[in-house]
Design a protein around this motif. Structure first.
Motif, PDB file in Angstrom:
ATOM      1  N   VAL A 126       0.808  -1.224   0.000  1.00 23.18           N
ATOM      2  CA  VAL A 126       0.000   0.000   0.000  1.00 23.18           C
ATOM      3  C   VAL A 126       0.845   1.279   0.000  1.00 23.18           C
ATOM      4  CG1 VAL A 126      -1.859  -1.177   1.245  1.00 23.18           C
ATOM      5  CG2 VAL A 126      -0.191   0.168   2.538  1.00 23.18           C
ATOM      6  N   LYS A 127       2.156   1.162   0.069  1.00 15.24           N
ATOM      7  CA  LYS A 127       2.992   2.350   0.251  1.00 15.24           C
ATOM      8  C   LYS A 127       2.963   3.303  -0.935  1.00 15.24           C
ATOM      9  CE  LYS A 127       7.421   0.294  -1.214  1.00 15.24           C
ATOM     10  NZ  LYS A 127       8.791  -0.046  -0.766  1.00 15.24           N
ATOM     11  N   ASP A 128       2.465   2.837  -2.081  1.00 17.00           N
ATOM     12  CA  ASP A 128       2.358   3.719  -3.246  1.00 17.00           C
ATOM     13  C   ASP A 128       1.146   4.643  -3.173  1.00 17.00           C
ATOM     14  OD1 ASP A 128       0.824   1.212  -3.635  1.00 17.00           O
ATOM     15  OD2 ASP A 128       0.232   2.149  -5.519  1.00 17.00           O
ATOM     16  N   LEU A 129       0.281   4.454  -2.188  1.00 16.08           N
ATOM     17  CA  LEU A 129      -0.964   5.221  -2.131  1.00 16.08           C
ATOM     18  C   LEU A 129      -0.757   6.658  -1.651  1.00 16.08           C
ATOM     19  CD1 LEU A 129      -3.446   2.557  -0.726  1.00 16.08           C
ATOM     20  CD2 LEU A 129      -3.180   3.325  -3.086  1.00 16.08           C
ATOM     21  N   ALA A 130       0.327   6.912  -0.952  1.00 17.87           N
ATOM     22  CA  ALA A 130       0.580   8.263  -0.460  1.00 17.87           C
ATOM     23  C   ALA A 130       2.084   8.464  -0.316  1.00 17.87           C
ATOM     24  CB  ALA A 130      -0.111   8.491   0.882  1.00 17.87           C
ATOM     25  N   PRO A 131       2.585   9.626  -0.714  1.00 16.63           N
ATOM     26  CA  PRO A 131       4.028   9.857  -0.651  1.00 16.63           C
ATOM     27  C   PRO A 131       4.569   9.963   0.769  1.00 16.63           C
ATOM     28  CG  PRO A 131       2.883  11.866  -1.288  1.00 16.63           C
ATOM     29  CD  PRO A 131       1.868  10.773  -1.299  1.00 16.63           C
ATOM     30  N   ASN A 132       3.719  10.330   1.718  1.00 17.79           N
ATOM     31  CA  ASN A 132       4.170  10.537   3.092  1.00 17.79           C
ATOM     32  C   ASN A 132       3.780   9.391   4.028  1.00 17.79           C
ATOM     33  OD1 ASN A 132       1.425  11.146   2.919  1.00 17.79           O
ATOM     34  ND2 ASN A 132       1.503  12.580   4.619  1.00 17.79           N
ATOM     35  N   ILE A 133       3.491   8.231   3.457  1.00 20.29           N
ATOM     36  CA  ILE A 133       3.085   7.093   4.274  1.00 20.29           C
ATOM     37  C   ILE A 133       4.246   6.664   5.178  1.00 20.29           C
ATOM     38  CG2 ILE A 133       3.736   5.357   2.557  1.00 20.29           C
ATOM     39  CD1 ILE A 133       1.153   3.815   3.413  1.00 20.29           C
ATOM     40  N   GLU A 134       3.930   6.350   6.435  1.00 21.76           N
ATOM     41  CA  GLU A 134       4.939   5.942   7.409  1.00 21.76           C
ATOM     42  C   GLU A 134       4.616   4.540   7.913  1.00 21.76           C
ATOM     43  OE1 GLU A 134       6.191   9.399  10.180  1.00 21.76           O
ATOM     44  OE2 GLU A 134       4.082   9.743   9.701  1.00 21.76           O
ATOM     45  N   TYR A 135       5.660   3.765   8.178  1.00 22.39           N
ATOM     46  CA  TYR A 135       5.466   2.430   8.743  1.00 22.39           C
ATOM     47  C   TYR A 135       6.311   2.291   9.998  1.00 22.39           C
ATOM     48  CZ  TYR A 135       5.116  -2.636   9.225  1.00 22.39           C
ATOM     49  OH  TYR A 135       4.878  -3.907   9.723  1.00 22.39           O
TER      50      TYR A 135
END
Length: 254
Positions: A91-100
């Motif tokens: 799912v990390k392509d869904l938003a540029p600022n995604i954090e894990y």
């Protein structure tokens, strides 16, 4: 949609800055949006002050992607709990600022500014093995607006470690005590503090620990007053509950 964004939208309609048809387009999925496999509660933040959180286990990756995409459109912050590395990669392509946050197994996407509280939450863990559950509590509380501090590996087997940090317990407004084995940490913290203590039993322990049941029962039977208990390994629930207490403290301080 937040209460502030709803107010701004209606104000724009009133002032003639946007057309009614455009406002209807934004409002048509309130109070919830039916995706077939999930009904996304877009009204939740207006009712409770917090947007809906995605619980990942049991959901397929396409379902998780669809839910995230639906919430992204509404410009809410997105927190997904119990997310594996595989889910994050998908799912990390869904938003540029995604954090894990791998220890907490949490995904976060910020779309609205988080205003940190002045009141503090202190997350205390009995042992290093309890840190993943403690980190879930930390990330949850932080993303819901709390100022959070950590105090790890201060279990009762070496109680001097906890007593040496009593001043940090005194400085907090809410304490989350995370422990497995016999779960005694919550009772000790409760006996040392006049603040609300949220106890989190973990599944860490040997066979007779029964996957955290021993710690759960010990915490439920605590002789210290002011201790509340969430479910086994439920760091998310503890962080969320702490944030609601902090929110009321801040509201009453105004």
């Amino acid at each position: 949609m937040t209460e502030n964004s709803l107010h701004a939208l209606l104000s724009d309609v009133k002032n003639g800055e946007i057309e009614i048809a455009h406002a209807i387009e934004q409002l048509k999925h309130l109070p919830f949006e039916d995706l077939g496999y999930a009904k996304i509660d877009h009204h939740r933040e207006i009712r409770t002050g917090y947007p809906e959180v995605i619980f990942c286990p049991g959901k397929t990756i396409p379902q998780i992607r669809g839910i995230i995409e639906s919430i992204l459109v509404k410009k809410n912050n997105i927190l997904a709990s119990r997310a594996s590395e595989e889910i994050y990669e998908a799912v990390k392509d869904l938003a540029p600022n995604i954090e894990y946050y791998p220890e907490a197994r949490s995904i976060f996407i910020q779309q609205v500014e988080i205003r940190k509280s002045r009141a503090k939450v202190l997350v205390v863990s009995g042992g290093t093995s309890d840190i993943p559950v403690a980190e879930e509590a930390v990330v949850t509380a932080e993303k819901l607006g709390c100022t959070v501090e950590r105090l790890y590996d201060v279990g009762v087997a070496g109680i001097h470690r906890l007593l040496a940090n009593k001043h940090r317990i005194d400085e907090a407004q809410v304490v989350i005590a995370v422990a497995g084995m016999e779960g005694a940490l919550a009772s000790v913290v409760g006996g040392l503090s006049d603040k609300p203590v949220i106890a989190v039993p973990t599944s860490i322990g040997y066979g007779a620990n029964f996957g955290g049941l021993a710690a759960l029962l010990a915490m439920l039977n605590s002789c210290a007053s002011g201790v509340g208990v969430v479910n086994i390994d439920n760091g998310f629930g503890a962080g969320f509950l702490a944030s609601t207490i902090i929110r009321q403290i801040e509201l009453n301080a105004k």
